[in-house]
Enzyme design. Structure first.
Site, mmCIF file in Angstrom:
data_model
loop_
_atom_site.group_PDB
_atom_site.id
_atom_site.type_symbol
_atom_site.label_atom_id
_atom_site.label_comp_id
_atom_site.label_asym_id
_atom_site.label_seq_id
_atom_site.Cartn_x
_atom_site.Cartn_y
_atom_site.Cartn_z
ATOM 1 N N PRO A 1 37.373 35.524 36.387
ATOM 2 C CA PRO A 1 38.622 34.789 36.241
ATOM 3 C C PRO A 1 39.486 34.779 37.503
ATOM 4 O O PRO A 1 39.524 35.760 38.251
ATOM 5 C CB PRO A 1 39.343 35.543 35.110
ATOM 6 C CG PRO A 1 38.710 36.892 35.100
ATOM 7 C CD PRO A 1 37.293 36.690 35.518
ATOM 8 N N ASN A 2 40.143 33.658 37.678
ATOM 9 C CA ASN A 2 41.129 33.431 38.751
ATOM 10 C C ASN A 2 40.518 33.288 40.141
ATOM 11 O O ASN A 2 41.233 33.004 41.105
ATOM 12 C CB ASN A 2 42.211 34.535 38.760
ATOM 13 C CG ASN A 2 42.972 34.578 37.461
ATOM 14 O OD1 ASN A 2 43.478 33.547 37.020
ATOM 15 N ND2 ASN A 2 43.028 35.736 36.816
ATOM 16 N N ARG B 1 45.756 31.774 45.846
ATOM 17 C CA ARG B 1 46.132 32.967 45.094
ATOM 18 C C ARG B 1 46.359 34.160 46.021
ATOM 19 O O ARG B 1 45.429 34.580 46.723
ATOM 20 C CB ARG B 1 44.967 33.269 44.152
ATOM 21 C CG ARG B 1 45.085 34.534 43.396
ATOM 22 C CD ARG B 1 43.779 34.860 42.702
ATOM 23 N NE ARG B 1 43.972 36.056 41.903
ATOM 24 C CZ ARG B 1 43.002 36.868 41.529
ATOM 25 N NH1 ARG B 1 41.748 36.590 41.860
ATOM 26 N NH2 ARG B 1 43.258 37.932 40.829
ATOM 27 N N ARG C 1 44.068 50.079 45.690
ATOM 28 C CA ARG C 1 45.119 49.269 45.058
ATOM 29 C C ARG C 1 45.673 50.026 43.831
ATOM 30 O O ARG C 1 45.574 51.239 43.758
ATOM 31 C CB ARG C 1 44.538 47.892 44.708
ATOM 32 C CG ARG C 1 44.114 47.113 45.970
ATOM 33 C CD ARG C 1 43.634 45.714 45.641
ATOM 34 N NE ARG C 1 44.684 44.921 45.020
ATOM 35 C CZ ARG C 1 44.450 43.772 44.376
ATOM 36 N NH1 ARG C 1 43.217 43.284 44.300
ATOM 37 N NH2 ARG C 1 45.448 43.100 43.838
ATOM 38 N N ALA D 1 39.209 40.410 37.244
ATOM 39 C CA ALA D 1 39.927 41.397 36.423
ATOM 40 C C ALA D 1 39.059 41.974 35.307
ATOM 41 O O ALA D 1 39.329 43.083 34.820
ATOM 42 C CB ALA D 1 41.182 40.756 35.845
ATOM 43 N N HIS E 1 33.808 42.745 45.556
ATOM 44 C CA HIS E 1 35.231 42.413 45.465
ATOM 45 C C HIS E 1 35.739 42.088 46.848
ATOM 46 O O HIS E 1 35.354 42.756 47.826
ATOM 47 C CB HIS E 1 36.040 43.592 44.908
ATOM 48 C CG HIS E 1 35.585 44.016 43.553
ATOM 49 N ND1 HIS E 1 35.972 43.361 42.413
ATOM 50 C CD2 HIS E 1 34.741 45.001 43.160
ATOM 51 C CE1 HIS E 1 35.390 43.930 41.369
ATOM 52 N NE2 HIS E 1 34.636 44.920 41.796
ATOM 53 N N ASN F 1 31.244 38.993 41.176
ATOM 54 C CA ASN F 1 32.625 39.441 41.318
ATOM 55 C C ASN F 1 33.269 39.202 39.960
ATOM 56 O O ASN F 1 33.647 38.073 39.638
ATOM 57 C CB ASN F 1 33.369 38.670 42.407
ATOM 58 C CG ASN F 1 34.800 39.180 42.563
ATOM 59 O OD1 ASN F 1 35.285 39.962 41.740
ATOM 60 N ND2 ASN F 1 35.470 38.739 43.621
ATOM 61 N N GLU G 1 27.757 44.376 42.636
ATOM 62 C CA GLU G 1 29.164 44.069 42.329
ATOM 63 C C GLU G 1 29.925 43.920 43.643
ATOM 64 O O GLU G 1 29.794 44.774 44.527
ATOM 65 C CB GLU G 1 29.740 45.240 41.513
ATOM 66 C CG GLU G 1 31.219 45.126 41.217
ATOM 67 C CD GLU G 1 31.757 46.393 40.539
ATOM 68 O OE1 GLU G 1 30.966 47.297 40.198
ATOM 69 O OE2 GLU G 1 32.992 46.467 40.383
#
Ligand code: DQA
Length: 153
Positions: free
Chosen positions: A10-11, A18, A107, A77, A100, A74, A98
């Site tokens: 998502p996103n 973004r 973070r 969230a 990112h 990826n 995986e």
């Protein structure tokens, strides 16, 4: 020819717009175009899929069963929330890397845990769009190492 499914959560369709201070200015289309060029150079067949829906991502992973040799994901969230994505990867048993863009470990605390990491070959994060390229190379090397050595060589 190795077949790799790229999965974006998502996103990630909003990349470029973004939070560019965190995720950079490259769009998803630009990242995918570079990945396809990289895959061509490696002799790998690449398909890319993005969805904001958890179920559609599970469907994509399930559809890879018997069709793809590796998955580069990826999960966005859903990394930090989705038992369903984790279970889908475990169910199909396809080697998965995986990735990112950001370094999730430096973070917010809620980003430090990944449900995916335990079922992935490994995780690459923190290199911006380059995380995808590095992830593809790592996945392809892993898949090549899995291939049986031909008899007589
Ligand atoms: C992300 C990190 C996640 O925590 C976040 O929710 C994303 C993007 C990354 O690529 O850095 O959507 O997966």
């Amino acid at each position: 020819m190795l077949r790799v499914q790229v999965v974006h959560g998502p996103n990630l369709n909003m990349l470029g717009l973004r939070e560019p201070n965190i995720y950079g200015r490259q769009t998803l289309a630009t990242i995918e175009a570079s990945l396809v060029a990289e895959a061509n150079a490696l002799g790998v067949a690449l398909d890319c899929f993005q969805s904001n829906s958890e179920g559609a991502l599970v469907d994509c992973i399930q559809a890879a069963f018997g069709q793809k040799d590796g998955i580069l994901i990826n999960p966005g969230a859903y990394t930090h929330t989705s038992v369903a994505l984790r279970d889908a990867i475990a169910a199909v048993g396809i080697p998965t890397v995986e990735v990112h863009l950001s370094n999730i470990h430096k973070r917010e605390a809620f980003r430090h845990h990944s449900y995916i990491a335990a079922v992935a070959v490994g995780q690459i994060c923190g290199f911006g769009a380059d995380s995808y390229r590095l992830g593809l190379h790592a996945l392809v090397k892993h898949l090549q190492d899995l291939q049986p050595i031909p008899a007589g060589s």
